[in-house]
Every structure is written in C-alpha cells, then in structure tokens.
Enzyme design. Structure first.
Site, PDB file in Angstrom:
ATOM      1  N   ALA A   1       5.464  10.754   3.206  1.00  0.00           N
ATOM      2  CA  ALA A   1       6.021   9.709   4.068  1.00  0.00           C
ATOM      3  C   ALA A   1       6.415  10.310   5.413  1.00  0.00           C
ATOM      4  CB  ALA A   1       7.232   9.074   3.410  1.00  0.00           C
TER       5      ALA A   1
ATOM      6  N   CYS B   1       7.416  13.847  -0.386  1.00  0.00           N
ATOM      7  CA  CYS B   1       8.219  14.424   0.688  1.00  0.00           C
ATOM      8  C   CYS B   1       8.515  15.887   0.403  1.00  0.00           C
ATOM      9  CB  CYS B   1       9.517  13.657   0.845  1.00  0.00           C
ATOM     10  SG  CYS B   1       9.311  12.010   1.551  1.00  0.00           S
TER      11      CYS B   1
ATOM     12  N   GLN C   1       0.784   8.867   4.927  1.00  0.00           N
ATOM     13  CA  GLN C   1       1.591   7.678   4.687  1.00  0.00           C
ATOM     14  C   GLN C   1       2.546   7.477   5.859  1.00  0.00           C
ATOM     15  OE1 GLN C   1       4.938   7.482   1.770  1.00  0.00           O
ATOM     16  NE2 GLN C   1       3.583   6.098   0.642  1.00  0.00           N
TER      17      GLN C   1
ATOM     18  N   TYR D   1      12.527   1.526   1.060  1.00  0.00           N
ATOM     19  CA  TYR D   1      12.538   1.804   2.488  1.00  0.00           C
ATOM     20  C   TYR D   1      12.379   0.496   3.266  1.00  0.00           C
ATOM     21  CZ  TYR D   1      12.531   6.543   0.765  1.00  0.00           C
ATOM     22  OH  TYR D   1      12.878   7.693   0.097  1.00  0.00           O
TER      23      TYR D   1
ATOM     24  N   PRO E   1       1.676  10.684  -1.937  1.00  0.00           N
ATOM     25  CA  PRO E   1       2.559  11.310  -0.939  1.00  0.00           C
ATOM     26  C   PRO E   1       3.830  11.843  -1.611  1.00  0.00           C
ATOM     27  CG  PRO E   1       1.897   9.095  -0.286  1.00  0.00           C
ATOM     28  CD  PRO E   1       1.497   9.251  -1.698  1.00  0.00           C
TER      29      PRO E   1
ATOM     30  N   ARG F   1       1.217   1.040  -0.132  1.00  0.00           N
ATOM     31  CA  ARG F   1       1.983   1.280  -1.349  1.00  0.00           C
ATOM     32  C   ARG F   1       3.173   0.333  -1.352  1.00  0.00           C
ATOM     33  NH1 ARG F   1       4.374   7.139  -3.570  1.00  0.00           N
ATOM     34  NH2 ARG F   1       3.544   6.864  -5.682  1.00  0.00           N
TER      35      ARG F   1
ATOM     36  N   ARG G   1       4.060  14.541  -9.381  1.00  0.00           N
ATOM     37  CA  ARG G   1       4.694  15.686 -10.031  1.00  0.00           C
ATOM     38  C   ARG G   1       3.684  16.544 -10.790  1.00  0.00           C
ATOM     39  NH1 ARG G   1       9.640  12.182 -12.405  1.00  0.00           N
ATOM     40  NH2 ARG G   1       8.037  10.585 -12.153  1.00  0.00           N
TER      41      ARG G   1
END
Length: 367
Positions: A57, A25, A100, A182, A23, A230, A326
């Site tokens: 996310a 963002c 996610q 988070y 995932p 995760r 990435r």
C-alpha cells in the site's frame, strides 16, 4: 494439468499462473522513498515463481500514509526510486509488478507495528487525518477531519497523479486499495460513514466517493496495462457492510473496466472478531462476488497456504486467482514448491535450477 499453474489473462496482461503476491506493508521507507530493504524484498519476490507481485500500500499523498515509514508516490524522488527498482528487476525477471495505491484516512498518522502501532504524538510528527466522518478508529487515536468537497477533489486528483507516476515508473498493474478500513472503506461502510450529505446514508451515496476515485483511476491508468481493486467482503460486525452491497460494488467496478476484483475483509472496526485462524476464511466473499459477476476475474486471499486448497479453489471456479501474503514471507519460493506439490515443473531461475527438487537424491521416492 494444474489449474493453479495455468495461465490466465487479466485485461491486457497475461499471467503465467494464478498465484499473486498480495501487497504487504514493510514500513521501511524514508519520506515515502523505497529503500534497499525494498530492493531485496521485491527482488526476491520477483523470482518467487508467482505470476504477479504487488507492491505494498503506497500513499497517494503525505496525509494518506498509515505511518511515516510508508512508501509514497506523490513526488519525483519516490517515482524515480520505484523506477530504478523496476528497471533492475527487468534485468533478471519478467514477472509483472503491480503497485497498490492507497489512502489511509482515519487510520493514518500512526507508528509502525514494531514501534507500538498507536497514534503518533505531535512531537513524533503527527499529521491531520481525514475520513468520511469525524470519528476515530479507536478512542485514543486521532479524530479525523470529516472531508469537505475540496478534500474529496484533492484526494481524487492525488490518485490520478499517482497513477500517472506509476505508469512512468514502469509498473505493469495498479491495484486500488478500497479495503482494510482505509479511506475508501471508511466511506463505503455504514459503521464508519455517518454523513448526511450526498456521500452518506444509502449504499448509493456511500459508494459515490469510492466509485469516483475508481473512475478517475480508470481514466488515468492506461488501458494497455492491468487495473484491479481490493475491497472488503465484511466488517465482521453487526450493522457493517452487507453482502449485497459488496457484490454491487464489485459489479460496478467490473462494469467500469476493472480487470480483477480482489476480496478481503476487516480492518474497519477495532473490536471486530475476525476468524483469521481458519484457512480460506475469506473465501466466501470471493465466491459471492464471482457468482454475482461471473465474467469478472476474482482473486481470493486469506490464510490460503496449502497448495491443494489453492488448486481446489481455482479448479472449482470459486475464484480465478489466489493471493498469498504471509506464506510468501515465510517461504519466498512458495509458488515453486506448490508447483512441485501439484505435479508441475518447479520453474526455478536458471541460476537456481541445479538446486531444484528433481536433482535431490531420492526425491519423490516412497519414504
């Protein structure tokens, strides 16, 4: 035969290879609704050659967004927008698509990275944030509200509702976000959880809320679809979560019926020094969880961009899957190119096959 490009089951779902798109963002939604940017972003990843694509996310409630630009899954408009994307993808790709589900906790109510990345001001639409304890992530960020039992009940219900929406939207998999500082990390880690009630103190108490969310999600998500999680292997600071707590958390989730365990790290302490320039720097955490729970499917992530390194990790049994992030943004055809590098068929869609490497004059000959 390449092990990276061999199939493996994740619960009821069989992936054609061991490459997952993690995932990432995009900070490009409006009111939580994915936009045309998401259509092209997810569409090209669906034909990337990876065995699995996981959507960024996605907040289970408005207060759980990292930024105002995050995707969400708490209302009908968001659900229908995701459903349209999945329906369209299914006209040209059978790649499993997951999502996610997340809550940002004290790291919510901030701006997108290219808009400064700091805490929102009231005039910018800041909202109340929540966490295990009333301690901000950074000194100049919002001080969160320490969650009450009613807040905990509300968030648990939000994860359940989002799971049902994800199922109706057509997702093949859900990944629970319990990483990167988070909300669930904030409860699980001793550096962010200083509660004195049944949700703080010992590992068992700190894990109580994350495991309650995990169980609620397991109960709400169909057993006919895959479910993963995760979570962090380290806070990268003294006094952070211990490795034996990490492996215990992984074992508990596996016993609960989670189909894979995805190991990452960091994001919970603003001044932590993370050695992110070392390829595979987080692999040790996946290895530890795999050793502690060998029956589990374990996913490794973290600057793994060399196909041979990915192959070696899977072939040696250090992890069962490799997640790339990435590398996939840099090269959306990373999996196709990795297959060629490892002696496998490129696996391009038929519309692209005539441009495959095997048709390039002189390709593969000694230079």
């Amino acid at each position: 035969m390449s092990q990276l490009f061999s199939p493996r089951a994740v619960g009821p779902l069989t992936l054609k290879n061991r490459v997952a798109i993690a995932p990432m963002c995009q900070y490009s939604a409006i009111d939580g609704v994915p936009q045309p940017w998401h259509v092209q972003h997810l569409g090209r990843l669906a034909i990337s050659g990876a065995g699995l694509v996981i959507v960024e996310a996605t907040g289970v409630e408005a207060a759980g967004r990292i930024t105002p630009d995050d995707t969400g899954l708490w209302n009908d408009a968001q659900e229908e927008a995701f459903a349209r994307i999945i329906r369209d993808i299914r006209t040209y790709s059978d790649t499993p698509i997951g999502i996610q589900l997340a809550h940002a906790g004290r790291k919510a109510s901030t701006s997108a990275p290219w808009k400064g990345g700091g805490a929102l001001k009231a005039e910018d639409g800041a909202w109340e944030t929540f966490s295990a304890s009333a301690e901000p992530f950074k000194d100049d960020w919002h001080t969160p509200t320490a969650m009450t039992p009613a807040d905990i009940d509300r968030v648990v219900a939000a994860f359940e509702d989002a799971a049902r929406r994800a199922d109706r939207a057509g997702f093949d998999l859900v990944e629970l976000h319990a990483a990167h500082g988070y909300l669930l990390t904030q409860f699980l880690s001793p550096v962010s959880n200083h509660r004195t009630d049944e949700f703080g103190g010992s590992y068992e108490n700190r894990a109580r809320f994350p495991l309650r969310v995990a169980q609620a999600l397991r109960d709400a998500w169909p057993r006919t679809k895959a479910l993963g999680v995760r979570f962090n292997g380290s806070d990268w600071v003294e006094g952070g979560i211990a490795l034996d707590e990490v492996t215990a958390f992984g074992q508990a989730l596996h016993d609960m019926g989670y189909d894979y365990l995805h190991l990452t790290s960091g994001g919970n302490v603003s001044q932590a020094k993370i050695p992110g320039d070392e390829p595979g720097y987080q692999l040790r955490f996946a290895q530890a969880v795999k050793a502690a729970t060998p029956q589990a499917n374990v996913m490794a992530v973290g600057m793994i961009f060399d196909p041979q390194q990915a192959e070696d990790i899977v072939a040696s049994g250090q992890a069962d899957f490799i997640a790339i992030a990435r590398a996939a943004l840099d090269d959306p055809h990373w999996a196709h190119h990795a297959a060629v590098a490892l002696g496998e068929d490129e696996g391009l869609p038929p519309q692209y096959e005539r441009a495959g490497k095997k048709h390039w004059p002189g390709y593969g000959k000694a230079r």
